[in-house]
Design a protein around this motif. Structure first.
Motif, PDB file in Angstrom:
ATOM      1  N   MET A   1       1.367  -1.598   0.274  1.00  0.00           N
ATOM      2  CA  MET A   1       0.014   0.233   0.228  1.00  0.00           C
ATOM      3  C   MET A   1       0.703   1.111   0.145  1.00  0.00           C
ATOM      4  SD  MET A   1      -3.072  -0.913   2.788  1.00  0.00           S
ATOM      5  CE  MET A   1      -3.855   0.213   2.001  1.00  0.00           C
TER       6      MET A   1
ATOM      7  N   GLU B   1       2.388  16.314   0.833  1.00  0.00           N
ATOM      8  CA  GLU B   1       2.690  16.468   1.601  1.00  0.00           C
ATOM      9  C   GLU B   1       3.787  16.508   3.000  1.00  0.00           C
ATOM     10  OE1 GLU B   1       1.148  12.650   3.352  1.00  0.00           O
ATOM     11  OE2 GLU B   1       0.944  13.105   5.519  1.00  0.00           O
TER      12      GLU B   1
ATOM     13  N   GLN C   1       1.460   6.707   8.550  1.00  0.00           N
ATOM     14  CA  GLN C   1       2.492   6.890   9.282  1.00  0.00           C
ATOM     15  C   GLN C   1       2.935   6.930  10.506  1.00  0.00           C
ATOM     16  OE1 GLN C   1       5.786   4.385   6.158  1.00  0.00           O
ATOM     17  NE2 GLN C   1       5.077   5.989   5.195  1.00  0.00           N
ATOM     18  N   SER C   2       3.036   8.133  10.595  1.00  0.00           N
ATOM     19  CA  SER C   2       3.693   8.772  12.491  1.00  0.00           C
ATOM     20  C   SER C   2       2.179   8.279  13.185  1.00  0.00           C
ATOM     21  CB  SER C   2       4.462   9.630  12.183  1.00  0.00           C
ATOM     22  OG  SER C   2       2.814  10.590  12.142  1.00  0.00           O
ATOM     23  N   LEU C   3       1.836   8.393  13.277  1.00  0.00           N
ATOM     24  CA  LEU C   3       0.625   7.819  14.014  1.00  0.00           C
ATOM     25  C   LEU C   3       1.062   6.308  14.528  1.00  0.00           C
ATOM     26  CD1 LEU C   3      -2.789   9.478  12.853  1.00  0.00           C
ATOM     27  CD2 LEU C   3      -1.409   9.932  14.840  1.00  0.00           C
ATOM     28  N   ALA C   4       0.894   5.442  13.039  1.00  0.00           N
ATOM     29  CA  ALA C   4       0.885   3.740  13.087  1.00  0.00           C
ATOM     30  C   ALA C   4       2.289   2.729  14.149  1.00  0.00           C
ATOM     31  CB  ALA C   4       1.002   3.164  11.715  1.00  0.00           C
ATOM     32  N   MET C   5       3.520   4.886  13.985  1.00  0.00           N
ATOM     33  CA  MET C   5       4.466   3.927  14.636  1.00  0.00           C
ATOM     34  C   MET C   5       4.056   4.076  16.005  1.00  0.00           C
ATOM     35  SD  MET C   5       7.679   5.554  13.034  1.00  0.00           S
ATOM     36  CE  MET C   5       7.890   5.718  11.257  1.00  0.00           C
TER      37      MET C   5
ATOM     38  N   SER D   1      -4.245   6.121   2.561  1.00  0.00           N
ATOM     39  CA  SER D   1      -3.708   6.103   1.504  1.00  0.00           C
ATOM     40  C   SER D   1      -5.266   6.682   1.040  1.00  0.00           C
ATOM     41  CB  SER D   1      -3.406   4.720   0.443  1.00  0.00           C
ATOM     42  OG  SER D   1      -4.743   4.179   0.944  1.00  0.00           O
TER      43      SER D   1
ATOM     44  N   LEU E   1       7.774  12.117   5.714  1.00  0.00           N
ATOM     45  CA  LEU E   1       8.004  12.347   6.331  1.00  0.00           C
ATOM     46  C   LEU E   1       8.633  12.260   8.080  1.00  0.00           C
ATOM     47  CD1 LEU E   1       6.573   9.572   7.670  1.00  0.00           C
ATOM     48  CD2 LEU E   1       8.482   8.050   7.653  1.00  0.00           C
TER      49      LEU E   1
ATOM     50  N   VAL F   1       6.978  15.558   9.686  1.00  0.00           N
ATOM     51  CA  VAL F   1       5.966  15.015  10.609  1.00  0.00           C
ATOM     52  C   VAL F   1       6.517  14.076  11.618  1.00  0.00           C
ATOM     53  CG1 VAL F   1       3.628  13.376  10.186  1.00  0.00           C
ATOM     54  CG2 VAL F   1       4.630  14.952   8.361  1.00  0.00           C
ATOM     55  N   LEU F   2       6.849  13.169  11.739  1.00  0.00           N
ATOM     56  CA  LEU F   2       7.715  12.546  12.703  1.00  0.00           C
ATOM     57  C   LEU F   2       8.164  13.415  13.446  1.00  0.00           C
ATOM     58  CD1 LEU F   2       7.227  10.030  12.927  1.00  0.00           C
ATOM     59  CD2 LEU F   2       9.754   9.397  13.125  1.00  0.00           C
TER      60      LEU F   2
ATOM     61  N   VAL G   1       6.458   2.078   8.270  1.00  0.00           N
ATOM     62  CA  VAL G   1       6.108   1.388   8.999  1.00  0.00           C
ATOM     63  C   VAL G   1       6.087  -0.040   8.749  1.00  0.00           C
ATOM     64  CG1 VAL G   1       3.408   0.623   9.507  1.00  0.00           C
ATOM     65  CG2 VAL G   1       4.427   2.957   9.342  1.00  0.00           C
TER      66      VAL G   1
ATOM     67  N   ILE H   1      -3.374   2.735   8.058  1.00  0.00           N
ATOM     68  CA  ILE H   1      -2.404   3.155   6.604  1.00  0.00           C
ATOM     69  C   ILE H   1      -3.532   3.052   5.627  1.00  0.00           C
ATOM     70  CG2 ILE H   1      -0.593   2.232   5.184  1.00  0.00           C
ATOM     71  CD1 ILE H   1       0.412   2.875   7.574  1.00  0.00           C
ATOM     72  N   ALA H   2      -4.649   2.688   5.739  1.00  0.00           N
ATOM     73  CA  ALA H   2      -5.618   2.965   4.316  1.00  0.00           C
ATOM     74  C   ALA H   2      -6.285   3.958   4.626  1.00  0.00           C
ATOM     75  CB  ALA H   2      -6.504   1.643   4.737  1.00  0.00           C
TER      76      ALA H   2
ATOM     77  N   ASN I   1      -6.494   9.393   1.895  1.00  0.00           N
ATOM     78  CA  ASN I   1      -7.064  10.763   1.720  1.00  0.00           C
ATOM     79  C   ASN I   1      -5.706  11.312   1.932  1.00  0.00           C
ATOM     80  OD1 ASN I   1      -8.903  11.344   2.991  1.00  0.00           O
ATOM     81  ND2 ASN I   1      -8.124  10.846   5.101  1.00  0.00           N
ATOM     82  N   GLY I   2      -4.574  10.191   1.378  1.00  0.00           N
ATOM     83  CA  GLY I   2      -2.969  11.112   0.528  1.00  0.00           C
ATOM     84  C   GLY I   2      -1.907  11.436   1.499  1.00  0.00           C
ATOM     85  N   LYS I   3      -2.681  11.566   2.603  1.00  0.00           N
ATOM     86  CA  LYS I   3      -1.876  11.802   3.653  1.00  0.00           C
ATOM     87  C   LYS I   3      -1.290  10.674   4.594  1.00  0.00           C
ATOM     88  CE  LYS I   3      -3.960  16.217   5.237  1.00  0.00           C
ATOM     89  NZ  LYS I   3      -4.254  16.532   6.162  1.00  0.00           N
ATOM     90  N   MET I   4      -0.051   9.774   3.740  1.00  0.00           N
ATOM     91  CA  MET I   4       0.703   8.436   3.909  1.00  0.00           C
ATOM     92  C   MET I   4       1.607   8.806   5.113  1.00  0.00           C
ATOM     93  SD  MET I   4       0.521   5.653   3.735  1.00  0.00           S
ATOM     94  CE  MET I   4      -0.165   4.985   2.349  1.00  0.00           C
ATOM     95  N   ASN I   5       2.213  10.213   5.129  1.00  0.00           N
ATOM     96  CA  ASN I   5       3.422  10.088   6.522  1.00  0.00           C
ATOM     97  C   ASN I   5       2.428  10.379   6.933  1.00  0.00           C
ATOM     98  OD1 ASN I   5       5.028   9.849   4.398  1.00  0.00           O
ATOM     99  ND2 ASN I   5       5.661  12.136   4.056  1.00  0.00           N
ATOM    100  N   LEU I   6       1.567  11.030   7.134  1.00  0.00           N
ATOM    101  CA  LEU I   6       0.791  11.353   9.478  1.00  0.00           C
ATOM    102  C   LEU I   6       0.461   9.965   9.712  1.00  0.00           C
ATOM    103  CD1 LEU I   6      -0.044  13.463  10.976  1.00  0.00           C
ATOM    104  CD2 LEU I   6      -2.374  13.776   9.323  1.00  0.00           C
TER     105      LEU I   6
END
Lengths: 185, 103
Positions: free
Chosen positions: A44, A116, B62-66, B53, A119, A122-123, A49, B49-50, B55-60
Motif C-alpha cells: 500500500m 504532504e 505512518q507516524s501515527l501507526a508507529m 492511502s 515523513l 511529520v514525525l 511502517v 494505513i488505509a 486521503n493521500g496523507k501517508m506520512n501522517l
C-alpha cells in the motif's frame, strides 16, 4: 488482486491463531498475521511502517510470547466459554455489521490530491509529542519485562512444588536402579 | 466489480477486528486473550494505513501507526507479565481463576 489474496490469508491466519489448541501455535500464527500485515503495508506504500511492523510485530512480540510461554509452560484449560456461545456469535455478528455499516460508505469517497510534508518532518515536528509518549511507553515496557523476569518474589504454588518433588523422586529412583544394575554386573 | 485498494483494505480491517473481537469473547486463556488483542490492533493499524492511502496523507498515517505499534508492543509485554505472574500465583492461565480475587 494480490492484495485481496494477502488480506484473505491474513484473516485465515488470525482465525487459526484464535483456534490453535497450543499456545505456542497461537503465537506462531500471530507472527504469520504480522508478517502478512507488514507485506500489505508495503504494497500500500507505507514502507517505513512495514519494516517496523515486520521487526517489532513479527519479531520482538513473537520472541516475547515464546519466552513467556517457555517460562510459564502450557496450560490445558477446559473448552467451555465464559459467555454462552450463541451470545458470542450474536455480538460478533452485530459488531461486524456495525463496522460494515459505518465504514463501507466512507470507501466510496474519492481521493483528494494533497501535497504532504516529508515523513521526517511529520514525525519529528508535527507529531513531536507522540515521540515523547513513545519514550515513556518504552520505559513502561522495560518495567513490564521485569515483571516477567521477577521470579524470586512470587511463591511457587502447591501444584508446581509437588510436581518438582515428584520429578526429583523419579530421578532418584532411576539413579538407584542404575546403581543397583551396575552393582550386579 | 473492481475493488479499489482502500475497499480491499477495509475488508481486511473488518475481518481482523471481527476475528479479534470474537477471540476476546471466546477465550478463557490469558495468553489467548493477548493474542486476540494483538489481532484487533493489527486491524486498527491496517485501518490507519488505509485511511492514509485514501486521503493521500501517508506520512501522517505512518507516524501515527508507529506510535500504535510501540503502544501495542508495550501492552503485549505488560499483558504477558500479568499472565506469567497469575500463572505463578494461581497455577493457571484461566481467567475464571481470577474470580478468586473477589472478596
Amino acid at each position: 488482486m494480490s492484495l485481496l489474496i494477502l488480506i484473505v490469508l491474513t484473516i485465515i491466519f488470525a482465525v487459526l491463531a484464535i483456534h490453535a489448541s497450543r499456545l505456542l501455535n497461537a503465537a506462531l500464527w500471530l507472527a504469520g498475521v504480522s508478517a502478512l500485515v507488514s507485506l500489505i503495508f508495503y504494497l500500500m506504500g507505507a514502507t517505513q511502517v512495514a519494516v517496523i511492523e515486520l521487526s517489532v510485530g513479527a519479531g520482538l512480540v513473537t520472541i516475547l510470547f515464546v519466552f513467556a510461554i517457555s517460562i510459564a509452560g502450557e496450560n490445558e484449560i477446559e473448552t467451555t466459554t465464559v459467555l454462552p456461545k450463541p451470545l458470542i456469535w450474536g455480538l460478533t455478528a452485530l459488531y461486524v455489521a456495525l463496522l460494515g455499516i459505518y465504514l463501507l460508505p466512507a470507501s466510496l469517497a474519492g481521493v483528494p490530491a494533497v501535497v504532504e510534508a516529508p515523513l521526517a518532518e511529520v514525525l519529528w515536528e508535527t507529531r513531536a509529542l507522540d515521540m515523547l509518549v513513545q519514550v515513556v511507553l518504552i520505559f513502561c515496557g522495560v518495567l513490564g519485562l521485569l515483571g516477567i523476569l521477577g521470579e524470586s518474589q512470587a511463591p511457587i504454588t502447591g501444584t508446581l512444588a509437588d510436581e518438582m518433588i515428584a520429578r526429583r523422586e523419579r530421578e532418584l529412583a532411576a539413579m538407584q536402579q542404575r546403581a543397583a544394575g551396575a552393582g550386579e554386573d | 466489480m473492481q475493488l479499489s485498494i482502500w475497499q480491499m483494505a477495509l475488508v481486511g480491517v473488518i475481518g481482523l477486528l471481527g476475528v479479534g473481537f470474537y477471540g476476546l469473547l471466546i477465550g478463557r486463556n490469558l495468553v489467548k486473550l493477548i493474542v486476540a488483542l494483538q489481532i484487533l490492533v493489527k486491524g486498527a493499524l491496517l485501518a490507519l494505513i488505509a485511511a492514509g492511502s485514501a486521503n493521500g496523507k501517508m506520512n501522517l498515517s505512518q507516524s501515527l501507526a508507529m506510535t500504535v505499534i510501540v503502544a501495542d508492543t508495550v501492552v503485549a509485554v505488560m499483558g504477558m507479565a500479568l499472565a506469567v505472574q497469575v500463572r505463578r500465583r494461581l497455577g493457571t492461565f484461566d481467567v475464571k481463576a481470577l474470580a478468586s480475587l473477589r472478596g
